[in-house]
Design a protein around this motif. Structure first.
Motif, PDB file in Angstrom:
ATOM      1  N   UNK A  13       0.817  -1.228   0.000  1.00 42.32           N
ATOM      2  CA  UNK A  13       0.000   0.000   0.000  1.00 42.32           C
ATOM      3  C   UNK A  13       0.851   1.279   0.000  1.00 42.32           C
ATOM      4  N   UNK A  14       1.896   1.396   0.838  1.00 45.56           N
ATOM      5  CA  UNK A  14       2.670   2.651   0.824  1.00 45.56           C
ATOM      6  C   UNK A  14       3.279   2.975  -0.547  1.00 45.56           C
ATOM      7  N   UNK A  15       3.778   1.969  -1.258  1.00 44.92           N
ATOM      8  CA  UNK A  15       4.399   2.245  -2.557  1.00 44.92           C
ATOM      9  C   UNK A  15       3.323   2.644  -3.577  1.00 44.92           C
ATOM     10  N   UNK A  16       2.138   2.066  -3.458  1.00 44.24           N
ATOM     11  CA  UNK A  16       1.026   2.442  -4.339  1.00 44.24           C
ATOM     12  C   UNK A  16       0.642   3.904  -4.095  1.00 44.24           C
ATOM     13  N   UNK A  17       0.491   4.263  -2.839  1.00 45.51           N
ATOM     14  CA  UNK A  17       0.097   5.639  -2.517  1.00 45.51           C
ATOM     15  C   UNK A  17       1.165   6.628  -2.996  1.00 45.51           C
ATOM     16  N   UNK A  18       2.444   6.253  -2.838  1.00 45.17           N
ATOM     17  CA  UNK A  18       3.524   7.146  -3.273  1.00 45.17           C
ATOM     18  C   UNK A  18       3.503   7.339  -4.793  1.00 45.17           C
ATOM     19  N   UNK A  19       3.248   6.260  -5.532  1.00 37.89           N
ATOM     20  CA  UNK A  19       3.171   6.373  -6.997  1.00 37.89           C
ATOM     21  C   UNK A  19       2.018   7.274  -7.416  1.00 37.89           C
ATOM     22  N   UNK A  20       0.868   7.082  -6.782  1.00 35.59           N
ATOM     23  CA  UNK A  20      -0.312   7.882  -7.139  1.00 35.59           C
ATOM     24  C   UNK A  20      -0.063   9.348  -6.796  1.00 35.59           C
ATOM     25  N   UNK A  23       2.033  11.082  -9.266  1.00 33.46           N
ATOM     26  CA  UNK A  23       1.359  11.404 -10.523  1.00 33.46           C
ATOM     27  C   UNK A  23       0.233  12.416 -10.293  1.00 33.46           C
ATOM     28  N   UNK A  24       0.154  12.946  -9.085  1.00 32.56           N
ATOM     29  CA  UNK A  24      -0.872  13.943  -8.779  1.00 32.56           C
ATOM     30  C   UNK A  24      -2.271  13.370  -8.760  1.00 32.56           C
ATOM     31  N   UNK A  25      -2.403  12.085  -8.403  1.00 29.84           N
ATOM     32  CA  UNK A  25      -3.722  11.442  -8.432  1.00 29.84           C
ATOM     33  C   UNK A  25      -4.313  11.312  -7.034  1.00 29.84           C
ATOM     34  N   UNK A  26      -5.644  11.263  -7.002  1.00 30.67           N
ATOM     35  CA  UNK A  26      -6.336  11.113  -5.727  1.00 30.67           C
ATOM     36  C   UNK A  26      -6.018   9.755  -5.098  1.00 30.67           C
ATOM     37  N   UNK A  27      -5.888   9.756  -3.793  1.00 33.03           N
ATOM     38  CA  UNK A  27      -5.669   8.481  -3.093  1.00 33.03           C
ATOM     39  C   UNK A  27      -6.829   8.164  -2.142  1.00 33.03           C
ATOM     40  N   UNK A  28      -7.801   9.087  -2.060  1.00 31.48           N
ATOM     41  CA  UNK A  28      -8.960   8.842  -1.211  1.00 31.48           C
ATOM     42  C   UNK A  28      -9.631   7.545  -1.643  1.00 31.48           C
ATOM     43  N   UNK A  46      12.246  -2.072  -9.338  1.00 26.92           N
ATOM     44  CA  UNK A  46      11.429  -1.020  -8.722  1.00 26.92           C
ATOM     45  C   UNK A  46       9.992  -1.080  -9.226  1.00 26.92           C
ATOM     46  N   UNK A  47       9.067  -0.681  -8.368  1.00 29.80           N
ATOM     47  CA  UNK A  47       7.671  -0.565  -8.794  1.00 29.80           C
ATOM     48  C   UNK A  47       7.545   0.734  -9.578  1.00 29.80           C
ATOM     49  N   UNK A  48       7.109   0.605 -10.851  1.00 26.93           N
ATOM     50  CA  UNK A  48       7.037   1.800 -11.707  1.00 26.93           C
ATOM     51  C   UNK A  48       5.616   2.059 -12.224  1.00 26.93           C
ATOM     52  N   UNK A  49       4.661   1.217 -11.832  1.00 20.10           N
ATOM     53  CA  UNK A  49       3.298   1.449 -12.291  1.00 20.10           C
ATOM     54  C   UNK A  49       2.292   0.713 -11.431  1.00 20.10           C
ATOM     55  N   UNK A  50       1.051   1.208 -11.473  1.00 24.53           N
ATOM     56  CA  UNK A  50      -0.022   0.587 -10.689  1.00 24.53           C
ATOM     57  C   UNK A  50      -1.334   0.682 -11.469  1.00 24.53           C
ATOM     58  N   UNK A  51      -2.191  -0.307 -11.242  1.00 23.88           N
ATOM     59  CA  UNK A  51      -3.542  -0.299 -11.817  1.00 23.88           C
ATOM     60  C   UNK A  51      -4.456  -0.995 -10.804  1.00 23.88           C
ATOM     61  N   UNK A  63      -9.275   1.784 -11.747  1.00 27.86           N
ATOM     62  CA  UNK A  63      -8.925   3.064 -11.116  1.00 27.86           C
ATOM     63  C   UNK A  63      -7.415   3.123 -10.843  1.00 27.86           C
ATOM     64  N   UNK A  64      -6.985   4.294 -10.431  1.00 28.54           N
ATOM     65  CA  UNK A  64      -5.617   4.443  -9.919  1.00 28.54           C
ATOM     66  C   UNK A  64      -4.585   3.855 -10.875  1.00 28.54           C
ATOM     67  N   UNK A  65      -4.723   4.237 -12.149  1.00 35.24           N
ATOM     68  CA  UNK A  65      -3.845   3.699 -13.179  1.00 35.24           C
ATOM     69  C   UNK A  65      -2.772   4.735 -13.494  1.00 35.24           C
ATOM     70  N   UNK A  66      -1.549   4.417 -13.213  1.00 37.26           N
ATOM     71  CA  UNK A  66      -0.482   5.351 -13.571  1.00 37.26           C
ATOM     72  C   UNK A  66       0.858   4.643 -13.723  1.00 37.26           C
ATOM     73  N   UNK A  67       1.691   5.241 -14.546  1.00 37.87           N
ATOM     74  CA  UNK A  67       3.092   4.832 -14.677  1.00 37.87           C
ATOM     75  C   UNK A  67       3.955   5.992 -14.206  1.00 37.87           C
ATOM     76  N   UNK A  68       5.092   5.684 -13.610  1.00 34.26           N
ATOM     77  CA  UNK A  68       6.012   6.728 -13.214  1.00 34.26           C
ATOM     78  C   UNK A  68       6.372   7.545 -14.459  1.00 34.26           C
ATOM     79  N   UNK A  69       6.425   8.884 -14.358  1.00 31.25           N
ATOM     80  CA  UNK A  69       6.627   9.720 -15.548  1.00 31.25           C
ATOM     81  C   UNK A  69       7.820   9.318 -16.412  1.00 31.25           C
ATOM     82  N   UNK A  70       8.910   8.865 -15.820  1.00 29.18           N
ATOM     83  CA  UNK A  70      10.102   8.561 -16.619  1.00 29.18           C
ATOM     84  C   UNK A  70       9.991   7.280 -17.436  1.00 29.18           C
TER      85      UNK A  70
END
Ligand SMILES: CC(C)(COP(=O)(O)OP(=O)(O)OC[C@H]1O[C@@H](n2cnc3c(N)ncnc32)[C@H](O)[C@@H]1OP(=O)(O)O)[C@@H](O)C(=O)NCCC(=O)NCCS
Length: 150
Positions: A13-20, A23-28, A46-51, A63-70
């Motif tokens: 969970x902490x790494x998911x919240x940090x990724x979101x 990416x400027x995404x809501x974590x609520x 490294x964890x570089x994306x979440x869905x 929901x909560x779909x993002x890849x690290x910008x790089x």
């Protein structure tokens, strides 16, 4: 660099919240408890994306779909989506719904079509993000999208 995809564990969970947050995404309402599946994309150790997927009856909420910008622009978003869709087909889902935070151009490009937010809420009433939308009061003003897995 290669990509691997795995299901998240409660301890992720902490790494998911940090990724979101990165990416400027809501974590609520992001939770790993209940009938949900979070997929993690990893590269170079490294964890570089979440869905995230919140499951209902015959349908799930993506929901909560993002890849690290790089690491964007490499086609890895398609790998993560394809993995999610295979998992949803396995559980017998026919429809995928989601809320978009922006105008939804990415999702339109992926074949999603806009639907009234109340259709999404009626299809997936028990999911954490729908419950949050109703409780906080943003459901009516949201943009909702649907895609058929058939
Ligand atoms: C959404 C996200 C995961 C996509 O990953 P990405 O690496 O940038 O995506 P890709 O470059 O692999 O693009 C995949 C496809 O979508 C298209 N695409 C990418 N961004 C787009 C946009 N804003 N509008 C329309 N199409 C878009 C690409 O052209 C590509 O199309 P193709 O498969 O036909 O060639 C990433 O941009 C991201 O993390 N964004 C911030 C968070 C976000 O907006 N998440 C979605 C809402 S939950």
């Amino acid at each position: 660099m290669t990509l691997s995809i795995r299901r998240a564990k409660a301890t992720d969970l902490p790494v998911i919240l940090a990724l979101l947050e990165g990416s400027g995404m809501y974590t609520t309402s992001v939770t790993l408890a209940g009938d949900v599946t979070y997929l993690l994309a990893e590269s170079g150790g490294e964890v570089i994306g979440v869905l995230g997927l919140e499951h209902g009856q015959g349908a799930s909420l993506l929901r909560s779909f993002t890849l690290r910008p790089d690491v964007r622009g490499r086609g890895w978003s398609s790998a993560l989506l394809d993995h999610a869709y295979a998992l949803l087909r396995e559980r017998g889902d026919q429809l995928v719904y989601l809320f978009s935070a922006d105008g939804g151009e990415f999702w339109r490009h992926q074949g999603y079509r806009p639907v009234p937010p109340h259709e999404l809420a009626a299809a997936l009433p028990g999911t954490p993000q729908v419950r949050s939308a109703v409780e906080v009061g943003w459901l009516t003003d949201s943009l909702a999208w649907r895609w058929s897995l058939a």
